[in-house]
Design a protein around this motif. Sequence first.
Motif, PDB file in Angstrom:
ATOM      1  N   ASP A  54       3.313   4.045   1.028  1.00  0.00           N
ATOM      2  CA  ASP A  54       2.130   3.196   0.884  1.00  0.00           C
ATOM      3  C   ASP A  54       2.585   1.854   0.345  1.00  0.00           C
ATOM      4  OD1 ASP A  54       0.249   5.151   1.698  1.00  0.00           O
ATOM      5  OD2 ASP A  54       0.403   6.081  -0.289  1.00  0.00           O
ATOM      6  N   VAL A  55       2.186   0.787   1.032  1.00  0.00           N
ATOM      7  CA  VAL A  55       2.521  -0.563   0.607  1.00  0.00           C
ATOM      8  C   VAL A  55       1.216  -1.313   0.370  1.00  0.00           C
ATOM      9  CG1 VAL A  55       3.687  -2.714   1.179  1.00  0.00           C
ATOM     10  CG2 VAL A  55       4.682  -0.540   1.915  1.00  0.00           C
ATOM     11  N   PHE A  56       1.058  -1.850  -0.846  1.00  0.00           N
ATOM     12  CA  PHE A  56      -0.144  -2.601  -1.190  1.00  0.00           C
ATOM     13  C   PHE A  56       0.277  -4.000  -1.626  1.00  0.00           C
ATOM     14  CE2 PHE A  56      -1.099   1.838  -1.948  1.00  0.00           C
ATOM     15  CZ  PHE A  56      -2.342   2.017  -1.349  1.00  0.00           C
ATOM     16  N   VAL A  57      -0.283  -4.997  -0.973  1.00  0.00           N
ATOM     17  CA  VAL A  57      -0.095  -6.383  -1.373  1.00  0.00           C
ATOM     18  C   VAL A  57      -1.489  -6.940  -1.601  1.00  0.00           C
ATOM     19  CG1 VAL A  57       0.864  -8.630  -0.796  1.00  0.00           C
ATOM     20  CG2 VAL A  57       2.011  -6.557  -0.008  1.00  0.00           C
ATOM     21  N   LYS A  58      -1.826  -7.220  -2.849  1.00  0.00           N
ATOM     22  CA  LYS A  58      -3.210  -7.552  -3.193  1.00  0.00           C
ATOM     23  C   LYS A  58      -3.243  -8.746  -4.138  1.00  0.00           C
ATOM     24  CE  LYS A  58      -3.530  -3.519  -4.976  1.00  0.00           C
ATOM     25  NZ  LYS A  58      -4.021  -2.328  -5.706  1.00  0.00           N
TER      26      LYS A  58
END
Length: 660
Positions: free
Chosen positions: A501-505
């Motif tokens: 899972d990759v999250f860029v926020k």
Amino acid sequence: MATIFDDWKTALDNFQLKVSNDLKDIRQQKAEIQQLKTEIFNKVAQGRFIRDDQRLVLSAPEIIIGNVDASGMLYSEQGAIVIRGQRVGVEGVGEHGVIENRAPKISQIAVDPGPDGVDAVVRSCSSIVSQAKQITIQSNQAAENGYFSRSPKADGVSVCIHSDKTVDIDAALSVEARASDIDEQLTNLNSAVTSQTLDAGEAVLAVSTLTTQMNGLLALQDPLTVNELMMRTTVTELDDLTEQFYNLLPTIYNAMETAVSRLSRLAETKRRIKVLTDEKTELDQAKADFDTKCTDAVLHVNAEQMFFKSADGDGKIRTNKEASISVQTGKVDVTTLKPDGTQIDESHVNINSNEVNVLTGYEKKNENGETEGNVMDGSFTVCSKTVLFSAYGDNNGDFVQTADSSFDISMENMSFLSRDKDGNAAGKFRVFANDQAYETCDKDGNSTGSFSVRAKDTKIQSLDKDANATGSLTVKAEKMTLASTDKSGKAIGQFSLNSKDVFVKSMDTDDKGADKSLAAGGNMVLVAEKMFVGRTDKDNTSKELQLSSDKTGVYGTTTAEIQQGEAKSLVQLTGGKAVVGGNNVDIYGSTAVIGTTDFEDTVYAPEIVVDNLTAKTSFKSKNISDGVGIPGSPPTDKFSAKLSQTDAPKAKTDEGEGNN
């Protein structure tokens, strides 16, 4: 006519003239006047003089020498015993032979006292030698008029030195202290030479006066002893003169002895002034180089085993705050080396203490001796093939790492270097711990500084022993930049993120770090010369791609295109044209077409409402026929996709991505 008294006076005058000469001349004068002193004592006949030119032996089971009575008791506490000779020996013979020296003050000074005991000349052989199987030197603090409660005992120790207070062992050459001592002695000696000169002058004058009187008495006797008749007629007068002469003899003899003694002391005082003045001159010349040149003062302590303890006389280790062992010097070397400079096998240095401090600084003091602050300007270096720092705790008597053990390093600037002899980075630097924290913050915990990692290859891994990613990596900062550029700012290398899972926020979070809301005014910029979203190659394509926003804009400077399948259906924006293509194109809802519209193929419509209709070639209908219908030319343009799918560049992987 010259008399013996004139000879005495002449010898005394010569001695007085040479009191400022060197030691050799003074000793010569003393030797010449020695005969006169012998004559004086012989004539005065005070006391008893016993002499033998061969040997004089005093023999008895017990011999007491002193100002004592027949029982050996002192008549008074006053009295002096002087033993003078070129070689003086005191021997206690036999297995139980003993030599005892007892006095309130005992002094041993290795100097040449001279034939009269007045001098204090240092010779090249000046030394004191003590040799025994056991030597004990003991200093005890006893009360005034008291008694030493502890007897000197070596207790099997070869050399025992004990003091209730202080023991000083100095191997040190001084300049300032010596100069101060010399100045003090010169002041005292110059003051003494003034008074001694006056005293010696008075003594010589007294001898001169008495000599004149004696010569006058002899001159009066001469006419009375011209012949026997004159002597018979003047016998009474002659007896009177003779009585005066013999009554005056002890006085002139004592005056002569006093004058010789005072002149000897004056000569020694002047000699000391000259010697000290010369030494002071040499000392002043040596001051400039004293701090930089070796003084050759050395203290050697050699033993197979050495013990230094801060203990009291009962053998107990002192624990009060004043108890300590201090070493103060400009350089301290502790080595375990052989004479050839190689390491002694299995040598080691242990420091075992409740608290160990290593300081490379000092307390800065003002002119009043008050501390103004600390100055740290030194360095601390540890060089070894293997260096290990361990912070142990106590776990049931075992030294192991425990939860309360810690290892802290605190400094403003810190460098950890793993490099070769030429200064190039080499080797490995590892930090192995269950929990690690790197902080640059103030005392209140606020982040204030910077943290830099510079390396050719940098790895941050959270792996188990089998190289499986198991932990987490959290980077939290107000500003964060990940850049792969050269020194001119040109982008090089690559930046890769890989996770399930990759999250860029850009979001605000709650106190637990969970998403709360979009950050007001937040921005996210993704830009590159080529961008690939949702696909790396034909075998790795995203199953689903969503773009969701209140406002969505897709901008292509030359071409914007959306394809379905292998260009089975597409929307293309290119060259100022908007093209929709596919096997079927359906448009739902009210549609307005503004501008010239060309239909280049058959158009079917249930109903067409036209304000103005123009048919260029024909108009056909099932019910109406007007003119001849001629089919138009078929379209020549073939609509096709301009863009094609390409594989994304493969990310470079590091070799040895294991648990290292």
